[in-house]
Scaffold this motif. Structure first.
Motif, short mmCIF file in Angstrom:
data_model
loop_
_atom_site.label_atom_id
_atom_site.label_comp_id
_atom_site.label_asym_id
_atom_site.label_seq_id
_atom_site.Cartn_x
_atom_site.Cartn_y
_atom_site.Cartn_z
N LYS A 120 0.83 -1.21 0.00
CA LYS A 120 0.00 0.00 0.00
C LYS A 120 0.86 1.25 0.00
O LYS A 120 0.63 2.20 -0.76
CB LYS A 120 -0.90 -0.03 1.24
N ARG A 121 1.89 1.27 0.82
CA ARG A 121 2.75 2.45 0.93
C ARG A 121 3.60 2.64 -0.33
O ARG A 121 3.73 3.77 -0.84
CB ARG A 121 3.65 2.32 2.16
N ASN B 79 2.99 1.71 -3.33
CA ASN B 79 2.16 2.09 -4.47
C ASN B 79 1.71 3.54 -4.46
O ASN B 79 1.17 4.03 -5.46
CB ASN B 79 0.94 1.16 -4.57
N GLN B 80 1.96 4.25 -3.39
CA GLN B 80 1.66 5.68 -3.38
C GLN B 80 2.52 6.43 -4.41
O GLN B 80 2.08 7.43 -4.99
CB GLN B 80 1.89 6.28 -1.98
N LYS B 81 3.72 5.93 -4.63
CA LYS B 81 4.62 6.61 -5.58
C LYS B 81 5.16 5.71 -6.68
O LYS B 81 5.67 6.21 -7.68
CB LYS B 81 5.80 7.24 -4.82
#
Length: 381
Positions: free
Chosen positions: A312-313, A315-317
């Motif tokens: 999840k984290r 895929n933020q960037k």
């Protein structure tokens, strides 16, 4: 929308601009049905399809008449496996495949098992590699098919297709390979192969179109049709042809013939740069073989972090996945990594990075920095 860096090319690739340009006239100006044999609209559409058939055949070293267009690789796989099962209907049947195959293959084999087939699912080693000597023993007098993917979609591991083709040929067994992740990325061939599944959207073509290579001029039975009505595609796959999609598939195949080798070198260097940066993080390691794999794929396990939070984290960037796109909605660990002996926790905390035509060196540097930051922050908490 502010998109993240895209490193999920094994899930899908963007259509190349030349592909879009080639497709556009067939949505509007040249809208004929390729099965309309009595007027120029149909003739033009049919000619476009036959050109694409030749382009796709050239990519894998086949003859145009051996290419059957489908809606994608999943349909091609179903047609190849179920169609073979039905071609041998009434006989005792045994099939051999591997635990690390794509779900489209494994689920289709489960279906023919329900219909009475015997299926042997062979194991792989901790690098995801198969042992050729272990493939000989399970062959029975009524073995009809060996089914093995050319290159694994999660780890990039390339399997010994040439040797298995020789083995299958020597025992008069159908050899079916899912070449979805290999075709257009590395050179492939059809010698000794009876069936091969392909997908356009994995090689910079459109979604919703694929193909099944069906070898001609041999004695083993060809798969029976799974879709009936109209007798399109030599009676093997009925249905109005997706002319724009097929044209796009052909153009993409032609482009990959030109770009594949030089692009493989470039992506291999970027992949190595990515791994060099990420594997310096403590308690990380590569899943799969370091040597015998696709040049653009890296699957890395991150110890000491919770997998769902990591994905999840990150895929933020950076757009990545934990496995195949078809199973990315599942919280379960990858069946491929599980078959290689990874624990459930490490399987969930593994990320597949797959690079492509638009990947740049600066994007790799940004990815390294971002993933390092995310892993350190999760571990601190």
């Amino acid at each position: 929308m502010n998109y993240p860096i895209y490193l999920d090319y094994n899930a899908t690739t963007p259509c190349a601009p030349e592909v879009i340009e080639a497709m556009m006239p067939y949505f509007g100006t040249h809208y004929g049905n390729a099965a309309s044999k009595s007027h120029p609209y149909g003739w033009l559409a049919e000619n476009a399809v036959e050109t694409a058939r030749e382009q796709v055949a050239n990519l894998i070293g086949a003859r145009p008449k051996e290419i059957i267009f489908t809606s994608g690789a999943t349909e091609a796989i179903n047609l190849g496996i179920k169609g073979t099962f039905e071609a041998y209907f009434g006989e005792k049947q045994h099939y051999i495949t591997f635990a690390t195959e794509h779900k489209a293959v494994l689920d289709t084999f489960e279906e023919i098992e329900r219909r009475g087939a015997e299926v042997t699912y062979l194991k792989v080693n901790t690098k995801g590699e198969i042992r050729l000597e272990e493939l000989q023993d399970p062959i029975l007098p009524h073995t009809k098919m060996i089914c093995l993917m050319w290159a694994n979609n999660e780890t990039g591991v390339i399997h010994p297709v040439k040797e298995i083709a020789k083995l299958a040929e020597s025992r008069n067994i159908i050899f079916f390979t899912d070449a979805v992740q290999a075709a257009g990325k590395i050179p492939v061939f059809t010698q000794g192969i009876h069936l091969m599944a392909l997908s356009a959207h994995k090689l910079y073509g459109p979604k919703g179109v694929g193909a099944l290579f069906v070898r001609h001029n041999h004695d083993l039975p060809k798969p029976l049709a799974q879709i009936h009505g109209g007798g399109h595609e030599k009676g093997i796959r009925s249905g109005t042809l997706n002319v724009p999609g097929i044209v796009g598939f052909g153009k993409a195949a032609e482009l990959r013939m030109q770009e594949m080798r030089t692009e493989a070198i470039r992506l291999g260097e970027l992949r190595d740069q990515l791994e060099k940066g990420l594997l310096t993080i403590s308690d990380t390691f590569l899943n799969g073989s370091r040597e015998n794999r696709l040049p653009h794929v890296s699957n890395i396990a991150f110890g000491g972090v919770e997998g769902e939070e990591l994905l999840k984290r990150v895929n933020q960037k950076v757009a990545v996945s934990s496995g195949s796109a078809c199973t990315s909605i599942s919280p379960k660990p990858s069946h491929v990594l599980a078959a290689m002996g990874l624990s459930s926790d490490l399987g969930r905390a593994s990320i597949r990075f797959s690079l492509g035509k638009n990947t740049s060196e600066s994007e790799i540097d940004l990815t390294i920095d971002w993933v390092r930051k995310v892993v350190f922050e999760i571990r601190r908490h």
